[in-house]
Design a protein around this motif. Structure first.
Motif, short mmCIF file in Angstrom:
data_model
loop_
_atom_site.label_atom_id
_atom_site.label_comp_id
_atom_site.label_asym_id
_atom_site.label_seq_id
_atom_site.Cartn_x
_atom_site.Cartn_y
_atom_site.Cartn_z
N ASP A 186 0.85 -1.19 0.00
CA ASP A 186 0.00 0.00 0.00
C ASP A 186 0.88 1.24 0.00
O ASP A 186 1.85 1.32 0.77
N PHE A 187 0.53 2.20 -0.85
CA PHE A 187 1.27 3.46 -0.91
C PHE A 187 0.26 4.60 -0.99
O PHE A 187 -0.66 4.57 -1.80
N MET A 188 0.44 5.60 -0.12
CA MET A 188 -0.46 6.74 -0.08
C MET A 188 0.36 8.00 0.16
O MET A 188 1.31 7.99 0.95
N ALA A 189 0.02 9.09 -0.53
CA ALA A 189 0.81 10.31 -0.38
C ALA A 189 0.01 11.53 -0.80
O ALA A 189 -0.95 11.44 -1.57
N ASN A 190 0.44 12.67 -0.27
CA ASN A 190 0.01 13.96 -0.80
C ASN A 190 1.18 14.95 -0.80
O ASN A 190 0.97 16.15 -0.96
N ASP A 191 2.39 14.45 -0.60
CA ASP A 191 3.59 15.29 -0.65
C ASP A 191 4.12 15.27 -2.08
O ASP A 191 5.02 14.51 -2.43
N PHE A 192 3.55 16.11 -2.92
CA PHE A 192 3.86 16.07 -4.34
C PHE A 192 5.26 16.60 -4.65
O PHE A 192 5.87 16.22 -5.64
N ASN A 224 -0.75 36.15 9.62
CA ASN A 224 -2.15 36.52 9.46
C ASN A 224 -2.93 35.51 8.61
O ASN A 224 -4.05 35.77 8.22
N ASP A 225 -2.29 34.39 8.31
CA ASP A 225 -2.95 33.38 7.49
C ASP A 225 -4.16 32.82 8.23
O ASP A 225 -4.19 32.73 9.45
N ALA A 226 -5.19 32.43 7.49
CA ALA A 226 -6.43 31.97 8.10
C ALA A 226 -6.30 30.62 8.77
O ALA A 226 -7.09 30.25 9.62
N GLY A 227 -5.30 29.86 8.40
CA GLY A 227 -5.16 28.54 8.99
C GLY A 227 -3.84 27.93 8.59
O GLY A 227 -3.10 28.47 7.78
N PRO A 228 -3.49 26.78 9.17
CA PRO A 228 -2.23 26.14 8.87
C PRO A 228 -2.21 25.54 7.47
O PRO A 228 -3.25 25.35 6.84
N PHE A 229 -1.02 25.25 6.99
CA PHE A 229 -0.88 24.65 5.67
C PHE A 229 -1.24 23.17 5.72
O PHE A 229 -1.28 22.55 6.77
N THR A 230 -1.47 22.61 4.56
CA THR A 230 -1.79 21.20 4.46
C THR A 230 -0.60 20.36 4.94
O THR A 230 0.54 20.64 4.63
N GLU A 231 -0.91 19.32 5.70
CA GLU A 231 0.12 18.42 6.20
C GLU A 231 0.59 17.49 5.08
O GLU A 231 -0.21 16.77 4.49
N LEU A 260 -6.32 -5.05 -7.19
CA LEU A 260 -5.73 -3.71 -7.24
C LEU A 260 -6.79 -2.70 -6.82
O LEU A 260 -7.91 -2.71 -7.35
N ASP A 261 -6.44 -1.84 -5.88
CA ASP A 261 -7.38 -0.83 -5.40
C ASP A 261 -6.71 0.55 -5.51
O ASP A 261 -5.64 0.77 -4.95
N VAL A 262 -7.35 1.46 -6.22
CA VAL A 262 -6.87 2.83 -6.38
C VAL A 262 -7.86 3.74 -5.66
O VAL A 262 -9.08 3.61 -5.85
N TYR A 263 -7.34 4.67 -4.84
CA TYR A 263 -8.26 5.48 -4.05
C TYR A 263 -7.80 6.92 -3.93
O TYR A 263 -6.63 7.25 -4.09
N CYS A 264 -8.78 7.76 -3.66
CA CYS A 264 -8.57 9.18 -3.39
C CYS A 264 -9.27 9.50 -2.07
O CYS A 264 -10.42 9.13 -1.89
N TRP A 265 -8.55 10.18 -1.21
CA TRP A 265 -9.05 10.43 0.14
C TRP A 265 -9.00 11.93 0.38
O TRP A 265 -7.95 12.57 0.29
N VAL A 266 -10.17 12.52 0.68
CA VAL A 266 -10.27 13.96 0.93
C VAL A 266 -10.64 14.17 2.39
O VAL A 266 -11.72 13.77 2.83
N LEU A 267 -9.74 14.78 3.14
CA LEU A 267 -10.01 15.12 4.53
C LEU A 267 -10.51 16.55 4.61
O LEU A 267 -10.05 17.43 3.88
N ASN A 268 -11.46 16.78 5.51
CA ASN A 268 -12.09 18.10 5.67
C ASN A 268 -12.62 18.56 4.31
O ASN A 268 -12.23 19.59 3.77
N LEU A 269 -13.52 17.77 3.78
CA LEU A 269 -14.04 17.94 2.42
C LEU A 269 -14.52 19.36 2.16
O LEU A 269 -14.27 19.93 1.09
N PHE A 270 -15.19 19.96 3.11
CA PHE A 270 -15.76 21.30 2.91
C PHE A 270 -14.86 22.41 3.45
O PHE A 270 -15.28 23.56 3.53
N ASN A 271 -13.62 22.03 3.77
CA ASN A 271 -12.59 22.99 4.17
C ASN A 271 -13.07 23.88 5.32
O ASN A 271 -12.84 25.08 5.35
N ILE A 283 -5.98 16.45 0.28
CA ILE A 283 -6.30 15.41 -0.70
C ILE A 283 -5.13 14.44 -0.78
O ILE A 283 -3.99 14.85 -1.02
N ARG A 284 -5.41 13.18 -0.56
CA ARG A 284 -4.38 12.14 -0.64
C ARG A 284 -4.78 11.12 -1.69
O ARG A 284 -5.96 10.82 -1.87
#
Length: 900
Positions: A236-242, A258-265, A838-849, A892-893
């Motif tokens: 299994d391999f998962m990433a969002n560090d492009f 003054n940024d509204a929030g932290p950057f994506t992890e 084989l399973d390919v997936y997309c994972w969205v955390l905090n979908l509505f930001n 998005i991962r």
């Protein structure tokens, strides 16, 4: 100095048992009858492909015990009757799976029954709140680890740590294959079992049997996988560090206060798992003529995790928020004969991480005086200012399971669990700050720090200069389980633990105050228990009794003002001799009972009552045990602390609407006493120290409702809602210490605890099209393997204390944070190619930001009216504009999983 490492202590360790023990096997039971419903005596019920089986008694009843969690095929047969086979019967640890057969007069062939519901909708032998999550369920959920699975269960609250049904952090014990895996110095679970290695996870919150100990609020039982008869595995391999993957341009973190929030992890996560016949004994040795009797199987899993680009790229996404981690486990299973099983297990973790502190986020930028132009701070690499943290863990274990008869088996386990946590600051000259320092060197150390006019630290090492905490827990355990009759299953056992704990920490606070702690202790503890699981015509009663002891095995020194301790003295000071006092061993007796009673065929009432206890974390016992009072406001441990205790009640009703839908409504109450607090001790008219005592108490009441719908028509659904009120005299062992330091009066009345979340809800919706199903173009099912899982969480606001109330007796936790909400989505597509999936997936955390407030940087700033409109601004970022008070933004991962 050790008080007693005597033969008495060692004998007690070997003859009694500690804390947390857990069942790792389940049972299948049922009734075999003929077509008229009359019992069939002497019918054989066999588990296909194994040596397990049983014969029915005079009532047609049978049972098969000592089964590993998993899915089995059962076959019922009798001379003169047609054979029937039930496929897909699922076994769960510590539970009974009911499987009845009705055989017809003999005919050609056999009848196949496919058990599509897997587990029974109402698990009638469950007398308290238990949530069981299988590997198949975990694979489809949008979760990154076991902790995410736990946090989504009813009664779980994440507030800087897990709070189970209103209890403090550290009141939940984590078991891996039945053995406790927590750090006794802090009662924390820092292990990271690869998700591909987990077979099943169960969460117990409402009450637990006498076999479980040293836990007040909950038990998490993680069972790892075993190797099968054929080779299988996954990658299994998962990433969002492009950027790290070479798919994006360089993106450097910068000071956006003054940024509204932290950057994506940023995250890169990979796992590998493989299991099957062990190759040496199954292939290599037979090739040279050496044959090992029985079966030998192996399973191994490993994981690598990188967050924030690692140390070399620690500014990619967030200030110094990086981590690298490698972990893995292995399980070797040996079955020399059908009645004997030997397990050898191992686990290892190595983790390194930075410490993210927004107040240091300008430290690498030169600090220049605006008027004079003088350089007040040159700009320093954050690694020379903030500590780097290190975790190391390993577990080694051996278990023997021996079937003594068709109704009785025993389990014997020995294990050793080591955990070590360190933090230290790099030295610009090489090595680490304070490396090689003696205690006298630290006491002579004078920190130099620079803070700018905005409140940011610009130069000088953090006060958290050095820490080395390590503990080794050696355990021996024995359990005996016997199905004495069809109605009674007796279980008894004992376990002994011997601890080797060490802590050396240095806090270089301001004002020349150096807080130095060093202890090395060898406590031991144990328990013995007995419990009876009684089954009468659908009614289940679980009754048990547990006896525990704890021996700190450590010299203590009196805090009586008549025998005072003066600042800077230690027990070894010849000018001030303090005679140690012996601390008696602590004993605790815990009765527990629960029952489950059917009201109708679709309704079951369950009730649980129990006494639970927990030894305080070892840091509360041994911290500052040398009575070094050199710093201001010294805080001293107390070896004579008693166990913290909880009396818990739970009552609930389960209703099954149909074959796939169930609702569970439960109410609970907890009375908590003996919680650790602090008190002030004066040894002169003006000199004092604070000391831990059993002075706190609290109570929790609430209700939970859970709704579950099993897969049908491509859909499945689960939801839970929790209502609870958690009140107590303080929210932590050091709250009163902090209040006295601030000049406040210690509260005499209960207040809402920091984690008192009145309402919370979780919803999980899963849509999945199985292989060969769904819409077609011609004969091809174009959407087979498509799946989507949506996880929604909501919670009402946590309490906080208003600042500047103008009194030394302020109202504690009288105001509330805003409510929070988060939605995660995981979409995947499965492709089958023979034995490979084989399973390919997309994972969205905090979908509505959504921008949730996780914490408030400053209560006074949050409640202030900075813009002059007459209303509080409710800005949680504080004067320094800390963006990390908010939850992470949309992330998005992408991932890919290969199984065979």
């Amino acid at each position: 100095m050790l008080r007693r490492a005597t033969a008495i202590s060692l004998a007690l360790v070997l003859c009694f048992a500690l804390g947390a023990t857990a069942g790792t096997t389940g049972k299948i039971a049922g009734r075999v009858s003929d077509s008229s419903g009359s019992p069939l005596v002497g019918a054989a019920v066999l588990i296909v492909g194994t040596s397990y089986g049983a014969m029915t008694d005079a009532n047609g009843e049978y049972f098969i015990i000592n089964l590993e969690p998993g899915t089995y095929n059962l076959q019922a047969r009798m001379v003169g009757m047609a054979t029937k086979e039930a496929q897909g019967v699922q076994v769960v640890a510590d539970m009974t799976t009911r499987m009845d057969f009705r055989l017809d007069p003999e005919a050609v062939g056999q009848t196949i029954i496919v058990v599509t519901d897997q587990r029974a909708m109402i698990e009638r032998d469950v007398t308290s709140s238990v949530r069981i999550v299988s590997r198949d369920e975990i694979r489809t959920m949008p979760v990154a680890g076991i902790q995410d699975v736990i946090n989504r269960q009813a009664g779980s609250t994440d507030r800087g740590g897990l709070h189970m049904r209103g209890g403090r952090t550290g009141e939940t014990v984590y078991l891996v294959d039945g053995v406790a895996q927590i750090d006794p110095t802090s009662n924390t679970f820092n292990s990271n079992i690869p998700m591909s290695s987990v077979a099943e996870t169960s969460v117990l919150t409402g009450g637990f049997g006498a076999e479980y100990g040293n836990a007040q609020s909950g038990v998490v039982n993680i069972i790892t996988r075993e190797g099968g008869t054929r080779y299988s595995g996954s990658i299994d391999f998962m990433a969002n560090d492009f950027q790290a993957l070479g798919l994006a341009d360089d993106y450097q973190w910068q000071d956006n206060r003054n940024d509204a929030g932290p950057f994506t992890e940023a995250r890169i996560n990979s796992e590998v798992a493989i299991g099957g016949p062990e190759p040496i004994t199954n292939f290599l040795l037979p090739a040279i003529g050496v044959h090992v009797p029985g079966e030998v199987r192996i399973f191994a899993g490993g994981e690598y995790l990188e967050i924030g680009g690692g140390e070399d790229n620690r500014y990619q996404y967030a200030f110094n928020n990086w981590q690298t981690q490698a972990s893995g486990n292995v399980k070797l299973t040996i079955r020399p004969n059908p009645r004997t099983k030997i397990s050898l297990t191992g686990y290892y973790l190595d983790r390194t991480a930075g410490l993210s502190d927004w107040s240091y986020s300008r430290c690498e930028t030169p600090y220049i005086d605006a008027e004079s132009g003088d350089t007040l701070a040159p700009g320093t690499d954050v690694r020379y200012i903030l500590p780097t943290r290190f975790w190391t863990q390993y577990t080694m274990g051996m278990g023997l399971t021996q079937t003594l008869s068709d109704a009785t088996f025993m389990e014997f386990k020995v294990s050793q669990y080591m955990t070590r946590f360190q933090y230290k600051i790099r030295d610009p000259q090489g090595g680490w700050l304070g490396e090689g320092y003696t205690e006298e060197d630290w006491l002579d150390y004078t920190p130099s720090r620079t803070t700018d006019t905005d409140g940011f630290a610009r130069d000088g090492a953090s006060r958290y200069a050095w820490n080395d905490t390590r503990s080794t827990t050696s355990s021996v355990r024995f359990d005996l389980t016997s199905q004495v009759t069809t109605q009674h299953q007796l279980k008894t056992g004992f376990e002994g633990n011997y601890f080797d704990v060490f802590d050396y920490s240095v806090d270089t606070a301001s004002g020349g105050n150096i807080y130095l702690n060093r202890y090395h202790a060898f406590p031991n503890s144990g328990a013995v228990y007995v419990q009876d699981k009684m089954e009468y015509r659908g009614m289940i009663v679980n009754a048990g009794l547990r006896f525990d002891y704890f021996d700190p095995n450590f010299d203590a020194y009196p805090s009586d003002p008549s025998n005072p301790v003066t600042p800077g003295t230690t027990p070894d000071d010849p000018d001030h001799i303090i005679n140690p006092i012996e601390v008696p061993m602590k004993y605790h007796l815990s009765p527990r009972v629960g029952f489950s009673h059917p009201i109708t065929e679709r309704d079951v009432l369950h009730f649980t009552y129990g006494h639970y206890f927990q030894t305080p974390v070892f840091d509360r016992l041994f911290y500052g045990s040398s009575y070094d009072l050199s710093g201001a406001f010294p805080l001293i441990g107390n070896v004579d602390l008693d166990p913290e205790q909880t009396i818990s009640y739970e009552v609930g009703v389960k209703h099954q609407f149909d074959d796939i839908t169930l609702v569970d409504l439960t109410g609970f109450y907890k009375d908590i006493t003996g919680l650790v607090d602090t008190e002030r001790n004066f040894y002169s008219a003006v000199d004092f120290y604070d000391r831990y005592i059993n002075g706190d108490y609290g109570s929790v009441r609430g209700a939970e409702i859970s709704l579950m719908r099993r897969p049908s028509g491509f859909w499945s659904f689960s939801a839970n809602y929790s209502y609870q009120v958690a009140k107590g005299k303080s929210s932590g062992a050091t709250q009163n210490y902090s209040y006295l330091w601030a000049g406040w009066v210690i509260p005499k009345r209960e207040s809402y605890l920091d984690w008192d979340q009145r309402h919370s809800a979780n919803v999980n919706v899963d849509f999945r099209i199985p292989q060969g199903e769904g819409p077609r173009i011609g004969s091809f099912p174009i959407l087979e393997g498509f799946g989507a899982a949506l996880q929604w969480s909501w919670g009402s606001g946590f309490p906080y204390t208003q600042d500047s109330q103008g009194t030394a007796s302020p109202e504690i936790n009288g105001r509330r944070y805003p409510w929070t909400m988060s939605t995660d989505l995981k979409v995947d597509r499965t492709i089958w190619a023979g034995p490979v999936t084989l399973d390919v997936y997309c994972w969205v955390l905090n979908l509505f930001n959504r921008k949730n407030i996780n914490t408030i940087s400053s209560a006074s700033w949050y409640d202030a009216d900075q813009d002059g409109d007459g209303r509080p601004d409710h800005d949680p970022k504080g004067s320094t504009g800390n963006p990390y008070v908010y939850s992470s933004p949309r992330t998005i991962r992408f991932g890919i999983n290969l199984e065979w």
